[in-house]
Enzyme design. Structure first.
Site, mmCIF file in Angstrom:
data_model
loop_
_atom_site.group_PDB
_atom_site.id
_atom_site.type_symbol
_atom_site.label_atom_id
_atom_site.label_comp_id
_atom_site.label_asym_id
_atom_site.label_seq_id
_atom_site.Cartn_x
_atom_site.Cartn_y
_atom_site.Cartn_z
ATOM 1 C CB SER A 16 -0.955 -0.236 1.791
ATOM 2 O OG SER A 16 -1.920 0.814 1.289
ATOM 3 C CG HIS A 43 -4.843 -0.093 -0.907
ATOM 4 N ND1 HIS A 43 -4.660 0.073 0.589
ATOM 5 C CD2 HIS A 43 -4.710 -1.926 -0.960
ATOM 6 C CE1 HIS A 43 -4.593 -1.260 1.225
ATOM 7 N NE2 HIS A 43 -4.829 -2.009 0.476
ATOM 8 C CG ASP A 134 -6.160 -4.841 2.458
ATOM 9 O OD1 ASP A 134 -6.690 -5.720 1.941
ATOM 10 O OD2 ASP A 134 -5.852 -4.539 1.302
#
EC number: 2.1.1.80
Length: 832
Positions: A16, A43, A134
């Site tokens: 990310s 992301h 995540d």
């Protein structure tokens, strides 16, 4: 075809914030010819085009593609997620599709990791720099399925939260900088190739030797575990210890005492989650738990056993459901949940009740707020939930079971055991459950192998009910100690008429004069025989069965089968026509009375069969009776026989239709099971070749735990030294103003010492000219507002007196903190 048989090994990489630089370094360092397909999930902003494929293409000689459709995975290729898309894997294809969740709730890394675990059960999952958590849920799924988890060292990561969340799950195999991760991937693939060169016969011999040594060293026998599971786990330990072959690892195991515990920990697969299989837990909450509350009432005791509890999530999930049901009813029965496992490390985590933020994916906001306390990047289970669960080191296959249980939860343990051990363990659970109790299994497990012990309650949720126990044939695990095996009931010995109670005398009188009888369940299996019922039993040749209609005397079998069918179908008592039965050369007329017994909704149906002896049949008696009777009597007799025959025919037809329906259902289930077995066999074959990886999880976790303990010990020492060295006088008082703790400096103001802990502060004199200390303390307890006063001592010093509420970690007020800071110099300066 070949590609489907040999799927391309996959390495899924999640990153990310700050991930572009980490990905560039990864692909600069990774070997371009390992034969792996790399899938990169990051992301991305949904409204802007992505150039990530072009950026990574400059760092590696491998082709880099953005996934826009459903491409086939090829070795030594890189596949990158596209904007506003989530990825999933099916077979050897990766698929891009629109997000199914709102923008603020998307977790594409978790989604793809879960997809790998469900579809492949192999591969590498890599978590790199990023904010949030995540990937933390997905790595648990990949680990459970047999994959390898690699996490970037948080100290190297630009944003350490995502790696730390993955590490906090306790499933990371490797935690290293990017350079170390690329080396681990290459080494793991080399180890797999080396293991594949071991012949099947040599591998079996070495594994047998390893398991025998492990049994001697730890007392735990894994010989009945599925061989594929055992082989994978031993292979992982072999790679961790840098052994080149199974024989080398066997020698290393015998020479290194601590390795036995490390191998034991690796064989015990301690991976679980809160409310795993939500539909199954919903069924448990809707149909099982209310039944338990109904059965025990407001003041009863509900006993539950969570076998193989791992790190405690499933035991706490059941406890949460019990508390929710208690709140709905406005009652609080005594709830006892026994949670057991062999893995001491997992039990320590369970007892602590502290879990990473990744559990947010498994729990609703309401449950998180109601049953957990948030602590930075973790959640801690609240005390009211923790108090319901007792965690114990216990082997379900060796130690005596917990008894008189209402519910046994054993989820995803049976799938690792051979079928015979599964049957024995199911028998043990049946022995531990009270009749009508519930068994809760995992989604891939079933109690159908013991249909004689369990009836299906909710097949989709794998919930079963225990059938009534046959006390004369209790089957237990062979490993159980003899001292715990239930003895057959012995006939009571008479102790004299004066000592026999009226109830016992009544029961004895009924037993002596009542006709012989048998109690059976709805499957016509014998549950109990009265003393004289054996006269009517004549088992046929062949294997012994407990089916009453199969082992009574041959003349009675047809009538009895029809009578039992009528009794269970109509729930009404019925009596059969007299049947002539031969007993040792004598023929006697026997009639059977069959009555179904009323049962509670969650209890299995039962029926009582009584044998009525109508006396001996004299020679020629039937002929004379016909001759003496008139035509009407003969017609009535014939009509009764026709009616009886018709009822038996109807019963037989219904039984046939029911059997045909059951066979059709069984056939469909067998076909489904056959497909599952075929799929499992293919996955296991692939896993045998692909899932041999180096596992350094235990060494890393043990090192981290040792560091934590050292830090805690150091902090404790620092705190003790601070208390002893500080010049700030401090008193810790409970709600009754009793002393809980004090610093040495306060002994100059109050006539107290360490030996006075536990006594009220009002019992002691002080050197203050201020007499309102007690009133101020009680006001703080009442208003929960701090108070500050400048007070003067009798020797002329000025002190700042502060009173604050004493708050616990769970935000409860349990007293006050009273502190004194000298401000004499400041007051003198003000006065000047």
């Amino acid at each position: 075809m070949d590609q489907e048989a040999e799927p391309t090994p996959i390495c899924a990489i999640g990153a990310s914030a700050g991930g572009i630089g980490a990905l560039q370094e990864f692909f600069r360092r990774i070997d371009d010819n390992l034969g792996i397909a790399y899938v990169v999930i990051v992301h991305l902003a949904p409204d802007y085009p992505s150039h990530l494929a072009e950026i990574l293409g400059q760092c590696t000689a491998m082709p880099v593609h953005q996934v826009d459709d459903t491409p086939e995975l090829k070795p030594d290729c890189v596949y990158v997620i596209g904007p506003d898309r989530e990825l999933s894997i099916t077979g050897n294809h990766v698929k891009a599709r629109p997000f199914t969740e709102p923008r603020g709730q998307r977790a594409p890394i978790d989604m793809f990791f879960r997809s790998i675990a469900a579809a492949r059960g192999d591969g590498f999952a890599v978590v790199m720099t990023g904010a949030g958590s995540d990937g933390a849920v997905g790595v648990r799924k990949v680990k459970e399925a047999g994959g390898v988890i690699l996490v970037q060292d948080p100290r190297e990561a630009e944003f350490a939260m995502m790696p730390r969340s993955a590490i906090a799950t306790g499933v990371a195999d490797f935690i290293e900088p990017i350079a170390g991760l690329t080396r681990r991937i290459a080494e793991t693939l080399q180890s797999k190739k080396a293991l594949q060169q071991t012949s099947e016969e040599d591998a079996d011999q070495q594994i047998f030797k390893i398991l025998a040594f492990l049994r001697v060293r730890t007392g735990h026998d894994f010989a009945s575990y599925k061989s594929a599971t055992v082989r994978r786990r031993i292979g992982r330990r072999m790679e961790v210890t840098r052994q080149a072959s199974l024989s080398d690892y066997a020698d290393y195991l015998s020479q290194t005492p601590e390795e036995a515990q490390d191998l034991l920990g690796d064989l015990l697969i301690s991976v679980t989650s809160f409310f795993r299989d939500r539909e199954s837990y919903a069924e448990l909450a809707e149909t099982v738990i209310p039944t338990l509350f109904d059965a025990h009432g407001e003041h009863g005791t509900i006993r539950i056993w969570s076998a193989g509890c791992a790190t405690g999530e499933e035991a706490y999930s059941i406890a949460i459901l019990m508390l929710e049901e208690a709140e709905r009813r406005g009652v609080r029965p005594d709830i006892q949940i026994f949670a057991s496992d062999l893995d001491e490390g997992a039990l320590r985590t369970a007892r602590e009740g502290r879990y990473p933020r990744a559990i947010e994916a498994d729990l609703s906001e309401e449950r998180l707020e109601r049953f957990f306390l948030q602590e930075l990047e973790h959640y801690r289970i609240r005390k009211e939930v923790r108090d319901l669960v007792l965690f114990a080191h216990h082997s379900a296959m060796k130690d005596p079971p917990f008894m008189h249980l209402d519910l046994v939860s054993c989820r995803n343990l049976l799938i690792y055991l051979e079928r015979e051990l599964q049957r024995q363990l199911l028998a043990l659970f049946h022995y531990a459950l009270d009749p009508g109790g519930f068994l809760f299994l995992g989604s891939a497990e079933s109690a159908d192998a013991r249909s004689d012990l369990f009836a299906s309650h909710a097949r989709d949720a794998q919930i079963y009910t225990a059938k009534p126990r046959n006390k004369h044939s209790v089957e237990l695990l062979n490993q159980l100690p003899r001292s715990h095996r239930k003895d057959l009931p012995k006939p009571s010995q008479a102790t004299g008429r004066a000592e026999r109670s009226p109830v016992a005398a009544h029961a004895a009188a009924l037993e002596s004069v009542a006709p012989p009888s048998v109690l059976v369940d709805e499957d016509q299996r014998i549950l109990h025989l009265s003393p004289g019922a054996g006269r009517y039993i004549m088992p046929p040749a062949g294997p012994l069965t407990h089916d009453l209609s199969e082992i009574v005397r041959p003349e009675l079998r047809g009538e009895l089968r029809s009578a039992l069918h009528r009794a269970f179908a109509s729930q009404e008592a019925n009596i059969t026509l007299p049947v002539n039965v031969g007993f040792d050369g004598e023929r006697r007329r026997v009639t059977m009375f069959v009555a179904a017994q009323p049962s509670e909704p969650h209890m299995a149906a039962q029926a009582l069969v009584m044998f009525l002896d109508g006396g001996a049949v004299a020679e020629g008696e039937e002929t004379e009776e016909v001759g003496q009777g008139d035509g009407a009597r003969e017609v009535r007799r014939l009509r009764e026989e026709v009616r009886s025959a018709q009822e038996r025919l109807d019963a037989s037809r219904r039984e046939h239709e029911s059997s045909a329906q059951e066979l059709r259902i069984a056939n469909e289930e067998l076909q489904s099971i056959n497909e599952e077995y075929r799929s499992t066999a293919e996955e296991l074959e692939t896993s045998k070749e692909e899932l041999q990886s180096i596992n350094e999880e235990l060494q890393t976790v043990n090192s981290e735990l040792k560091t934590k303990l050292d830090n805690v010990a150091s902090a404790h020492s620092d705190l003790q030294n601070l208390i002893n060295a500080t010049e700030i006088g401090t008193l810790f008082l409970d709600a009754d103003l009793r002393i809980k703790m004090l610093t040495p400096a306060v002994e100059q103001l109050f006539s107290v010492s360490e030996s006075d802990v536990g006594r009220p502060i009002t019992d002691f004199t002080h050197k203050l000219e201020y007499e309102g200390v007690e009133n101020d303390a009680r006001r703080v307890l009442r208003d929960l507002s701090p108070i500050e006063n400048e007070v003067k001592t009798r020797d002329g010093r000025w002190l700042m007196m502060r009173l604050r509420p004493y708050r616990t970690v769970e935000d409860r007020i349990e007293g006050i903190v009273l502190s004194f800071v000298e401000i004499t110099e400041r007051r003198d300066a003000q006065d000047r």
